[in-house]
Design an enzyme around this catalytic site. Structure first.
Site, PDB file in Angstrom:
ATOM      1  N   GLY A  45       0.935  -1.156   0.257  1.00  0.00           N
ATOM      2  CA  GLY A  45      -0.059  -0.192  -0.013  1.00  0.00           C
ATOM      3  C   GLY A  45       0.597   1.391  -0.108  1.00  0.00           C
ATOM      4  CG  ASP A 102      -8.200   0.353   9.842  1.00  0.00           C
ATOM      5  OD1 ASP A 102      -8.848   1.011  10.483  1.00  0.00           O
ATOM      6  OD2 ASP A 102      -8.664  -0.395   9.046  1.00  0.00           O
ATOM      7  CG  PHE A 151     -12.658   0.236   2.320  1.00  0.00           C
ATOM      8  CD1 PHE A 151     -11.395  -0.549   2.986  1.00  0.00           C
ATOM      9  CD2 PHE A 151     -12.281   0.480   0.920  1.00  0.00           C
ATOM     10  CE1 PHE A 151     -10.411  -1.159   2.329  1.00  0.00           C
ATOM     11  CE2 PHE A 151     -11.480  -0.426   0.150  1.00  0.00           C
ATOM     12  CZ  PHE A 151     -10.389  -1.283   0.884  1.00  0.00           C
ATOM     13  CB  ILE A 152     -10.128   5.597   1.835  1.00  0.00           C
ATOM     14  CG1 ILE A 152      -8.810   5.188   2.502  1.00  0.00           C
ATOM     15  CG2 ILE A 152     -10.796   6.466   2.579  1.00  0.00           C
ATOM     16  CD1 ILE A 152      -7.773   6.171   2.836  1.00  0.00           C
ATOM     17  CG  ASP A 158      -5.501  -3.268  -1.966  1.00  0.00           C
ATOM     18  OD1 ASP A 158      -5.190  -2.792  -0.946  1.00  0.00           O
ATOM     19  OD2 ASP A 158      -6.070  -4.452  -2.165  1.00  0.00           O
ATOM     20  NE  ARG A 164      -1.983  -2.949  -4.187  1.00  0.00           N
ATOM     21  CZ  ARG A 164      -2.104  -2.937  -3.020  1.00  0.00           C
ATOM     22  NH1 ARG A 164      -1.950  -2.075  -2.185  1.00  0.00           N
ATOM     23  NH2 ARG A 164      -2.409  -4.160  -2.431  1.00  0.00           N
TER      24      ARG A 164
HETATM   25  P1  IMP Z   1      -4.286  -2.128  10.433  1.00  0.00           P
HETATM   26  O1  IMP Z   1      -3.664  -3.176  10.511  1.00  0.00           O
HETATM   27  O2  IMP Z   1      -5.763  -2.447  10.861  1.00  0.00           O
HETATM   28  O3  IMP Z   1      -3.801  -0.729  11.066  1.00  0.00           O
HETATM   29  O4  IMP Z   1      -4.310  -1.742   8.738  1.00  0.00           O
HETATM   30  C1  IMP Z   1      -3.348  -1.324   8.085  1.00  0.00           C
HETATM   31  C2  IMP Z   1      -3.262  -1.961   6.815  1.00  0.00           C
HETATM   32  O5  IMP Z   1      -4.427  -2.114   6.175  1.00  0.00           O
HETATM   33  C3  IMP Z   1      -2.714  -0.722   5.982  1.00  0.00           C
HETATM   34  O6  IMP Z   1      -1.435  -0.285   5.738  1.00  0.00           O
HETATM   35  C4  IMP Z   1      -3.720  -0.760   4.293  1.00  0.00           C
HETATM   36  O7  IMP Z   1      -2.769  -1.664   3.725  1.00  0.00           O
HETATM   37  C5  IMP Z   1      -4.947  -1.864   5.075  1.00  0.00           C
HETATM   38  N1  IMP Z   1      -5.916  -0.744   5.128  1.00  0.00           N
HETATM   39  C6  IMP Z   1      -6.539  -0.203   6.155  1.00  0.00           C
HETATM   40  N2  IMP Z   1      -7.528   0.591   5.839  1.00  0.00           N
HETATM   41  C7  IMP Z   1      -7.609   0.767   4.710  1.00  0.00           C
HETATM   42  C8  IMP Z   1      -8.608   1.264   3.898  1.00  0.00           C
HETATM   43  O8  IMP Z   1      -9.413   2.014   4.262  1.00  0.00           O
HETATM   44  N3  IMP Z   1      -8.242   0.959   2.666  1.00  0.00           N
HETATM   45  C9  IMP Z   1      -7.096   0.154   1.905  1.00  0.00           C
HETATM   46  N4  IMP Z   1      -6.722  -0.361   2.815  1.00  0.00           N
HETATM   47  C10 IMP Z   1      -6.677  -0.667   4.054  1.00  0.00           C
HETATM   48 MG    MG Z   2      -0.468  -0.972   3.926  1.00  0.00          MG
END
Ligand code: IMP
Ligand code: MG
Length: 175
Positions: A45, A102, A151-152, A158, A164
């Protein structure tokens, strides 16, 4: 706009993203001017953000990559897999480069990994953060934009591998 089975709408235009990236590069430089940080890019990402961030970074720096995955579709699975390990980070001032924090699960996983790798120091830069979804205590050193827990897509992020390449950020339509 439709991507696979979902509808998205424009959320953050590219000029706003670029402004935020420039500010982050300057903030980091203020703290690292006398050092050579290693930008540890978290794939997939963060690759577009990392490229722009480094183009705006004025000082001496290096780059390394790590690939992990946790997301399936539009929600996190909670289970994180390492696909590519970082190299060239021992005794270095590492800056983790994330697209978005996130829940913080991924960040915590990377943090633990770096604890075992004997890095000199570690900080985190993330272009986006969803404060409402964040469940961890780790300090987030440099954040571009705080956004709602929706979600974005685009600018590296992606939906099941798609979107992407979009230069702007889109948000999932809820209606
Ligand atoms: P976390 O482990 O929940 O903090 O999520 C981190 C990873 O999930 C990020 O590095 C993204 O690759 C993916 N991610 C989290 N939120 C989104 C979103 O809204 N859109 C797309 N990918 C996301
Ligand atoms: Mg990521």
């Amino acid at each position: 706009m439709t991507v696979l089975d979902k509808q998205f709408e424009l959320f953050i235009p590219q000029n706003k993203i670029q402004q935020s990236v420039e500010i982050l590069a300057e903030e980091i430089y203020k703290d690292y001017a006398d050092k050579t940080p290693v930008f540890l890019v978290i794939l997939n990402g963060a690759f577009i953000f990392a490229a722009d961030l480094m183009k705006h970074y004025k000082g001496s720096c290096k780059v390394s990559f790590m690939r992990i995955s946790s997301y399936e579709g539009t929600s996190t699975t909670g289970k994180i897999k390492t696909h590519i390990e970082a190299s060239g980070i021992k005794n270095e001032d590492v800056i983790i480069v994330e697209d978005i924090v996130d829940t913080g699960n991924s960040l915590e996983f990377i943090w633990q990994y770096l604890e075992e790798q004997n890095v000199k120091s570690k900080k985190i830069v993330s272009l986006f953060h969803k404060p409402k979804a964040y469940k961890k205590e780790l300090p987030l050193d440099y954040i571009g934009m705080n956004i709602p827990d929706k979600f974005i897509l685009g600018y590296g992020l992606d939906y099941d591998g798609h979107g992407r390449n979009l230069p702007d950020i889109y948000q999932l339509k809820t209606t």
